[in-house]
Write an enzyme that holds these catalytic residues in place. Structure first.
Site, PDB file in Angstrom:
ATOM      1  N   SER A  90       0.797  -1.232   0.000  1.00  0.00           N
ATOM      2  CA  SER A  90       0.000   0.000   0.000  1.00  0.00           C
ATOM      3  C   SER A  90       0.827   1.279   0.000  1.00  0.00           C
ATOM      4  CB  SER A  90      -0.955   0.010   1.197  1.00  0.00           C
ATOM      5  OG  SER A  90      -2.026  -0.886   0.980  1.00  0.00           O
ATOM      6  N   GLU A 132      -4.692  -3.198  -6.543  1.00  0.00           N
ATOM      7  CA  GLU A 132      -4.921  -3.836  -5.244  1.00  0.00           C
ATOM      8  C   GLU A 132      -5.751  -5.106  -5.372  1.00  0.00           C
ATOM      9  OE1 GLU A 132      -3.933  -3.622  -2.279  1.00  0.00           O
ATOM     10  OE2 GLU A 132      -3.122  -1.627  -1.889  1.00  0.00           O
TER      11      GLU A 132
END
Length: 294
Positions: free
Chosen positions: A65, A165
Site C-alpha cells: 500500500s 490492489e
C-alpha cells in the site's frame, strides 16, 4: 521453509564527530536488524547532506500500500494541470466495492451507486488505506501503466507497478509492484520540498499522510506522541508457506526545530510474528529521532 541469514559488518574507523554520530546510528540500527528474521532495507535522509544512512537501500521490495502515495501524486498532478478537480464527483459502482479486501468506503456505502468527490476518495485511499478507493483512483490515471509512466517521468527509475490492489489478492502478485528504499526516500524528499506538485497540492497530500490511521504501531509508535509524521504504511498477506511477504512504512518526520528527516523502511520474507516486526519499525524510528534531536 526458506532460511535467511543476513550478516552486517561494522568497521570502526577514525571519523569527524558528525560522521561518527551517523556511523553510531547505523551501527545501532544494524544491531537490531541482526536480531530480526527478515530481509530489511532502510534509507534515511536528513536535512544535512551528511545525515544519510542506507542499508540494502538499492534492493527491491514489494511496495504494497505504499504505492497509494504514488497514486495520489499522479492524481494531484492532474488536479494541478486542470484535468481533474478535487470537488468533482465520481460514480462509485457496487461492482467496484469488492468484499474481500480492506475498504472503509465499502463499509460506509455497501450498495455503491453513490457519487463521491475526488477529495473523499483520496481521503479514503491515502488516510485510511482503502483498497477499493485505490483502484478507482488508479483507473483515473491510466491504470498501472499510467502510474509507472508518470512516476518514472519524475526520475524514479527504480519503480515498477504491474497490478492493482484487487489483483494483489493473489500472493504471487504482491511481488509485481516494487521499488527500493533509496528511490522512495528520494521521491518523498522531492515531494516535501515542492518539486513535484504545486504548493496547495503538496500541503493537501502531506496532511492526508499525517492523518493516516493505519500502521500506528509501526514507525509512529517509536516517536514522541506530539511528533508529526506524514507516512504511508503497507502490509501484505501470507505466501504459500505462511510467511509474511512484506511490511513497510515510509514517511516524513518533522523535528522540533522545524527541520525534518525522510525515512523508508521495507521488510520482505518476514519469518517472525507481526508484533516483532512492528517493534522493529518502532525502534528504528526511535533511534533516528534521538539522533536528530540530541
Amino acid at each position: 521453509m526458506r532460511i535467511l541469514v543476513f550478516v552486517y559488518w561494522i568497521v570502526a574507523v577514525s571519523l569527524p564527530a558528525h560522521s561518527q554520530k551517523v556511523q553510531n546510528l547505523k551501527r545501532d540500527i544494524c544491531q537490531i536488524i541482526s536480531q530480526n528474521r527478515a530481509h530489511v532495507g532502510i534509507s534515511i535522509k536528513g536535512f544535512e547532506k551528511e545525515d544519510t544512512i542506507n542499508i540494502n537501500a538499492n534492493d527491491t521490495f514489494p511496495l504494497m500500500s505504499v504505492f497509494k502515495f504514488h497514486i495520489a501524486l499522479a492524481v494531484l498532478q492532474r488536479v494541478d494541470d486542470g484535468v481533474l478537480k478535487l470537488t468533482q464527483k465520481v460514480l462509485v459502482e457496487k461492482s467496484q466495492l469488492h468484499s474481500d479486501t480492506w475498504s472503509p468506503m465499502r463499509d460506509q456505502y455497501p450498495h455503491g451507486q453513490v457519487y463521491l468527490s475526488l477529495d473523499e476518495i483520496l481521503r479514503y485511499t491515502v488516510s485510511n488505506s482503502d483498497n477499493n478507493g485505490c483502484d478507482i483512483l488508479l483507473n483515473l490515471i491510466g491504470g498501472a501503466k499510467g502510474l509507472q509512466k508518470y512516476i518514472r517521468s519524475l526520475g524514479a527509475d527504480d519503480f515498477t507497478v504491474s497490478v492493482n490492489e484487487f489483483q494483489m489478492r493473489s500472493w504471487e502478485n504482491s511481488y509485481l509492484n516494487y521499488s527500493t528504499p533509496m528511490e522512495t526516500t528520494k521521491l518523498l524528499e522531492k515531494f516535501y520540498n515542492g518539486l513535484i506538485l504545486k504548493a496547495n497540492s503538496t500541503d493537501y497530500l502531506y496532511r492526508l499522510m499525517v492523518e493516516t490511521t493505519r500502521g500506528t504501531r509501526y514507525m509512529k509508535s517509536g516517536l514522541p506522541q506530539a511528533a508529526e509524521i506524514a507516512h504511508r504504511p503497507g502490509l501484505s498477506g501470507l505466501d504459500a508457506n505462511k510467511i509474511r511477504i512484506a511490511m513497510n512504512d515510509v514517511g516524513i518526520v518533522k523535528l522540533p526545530n522545524g527541520q525534518y528527516f525522510i525515512i523508508s523502511i521495507f521488510l520482505k520474507d518476514i519469518m517472525q510474528d507481526d508484533r516483532q516486526a512492528e517493534e522493529f519499525f518502532s525502534e528504528v524510528a526511535r533511534l533516528t529521532w534521538e539522533y536528530f534531536t540530541k
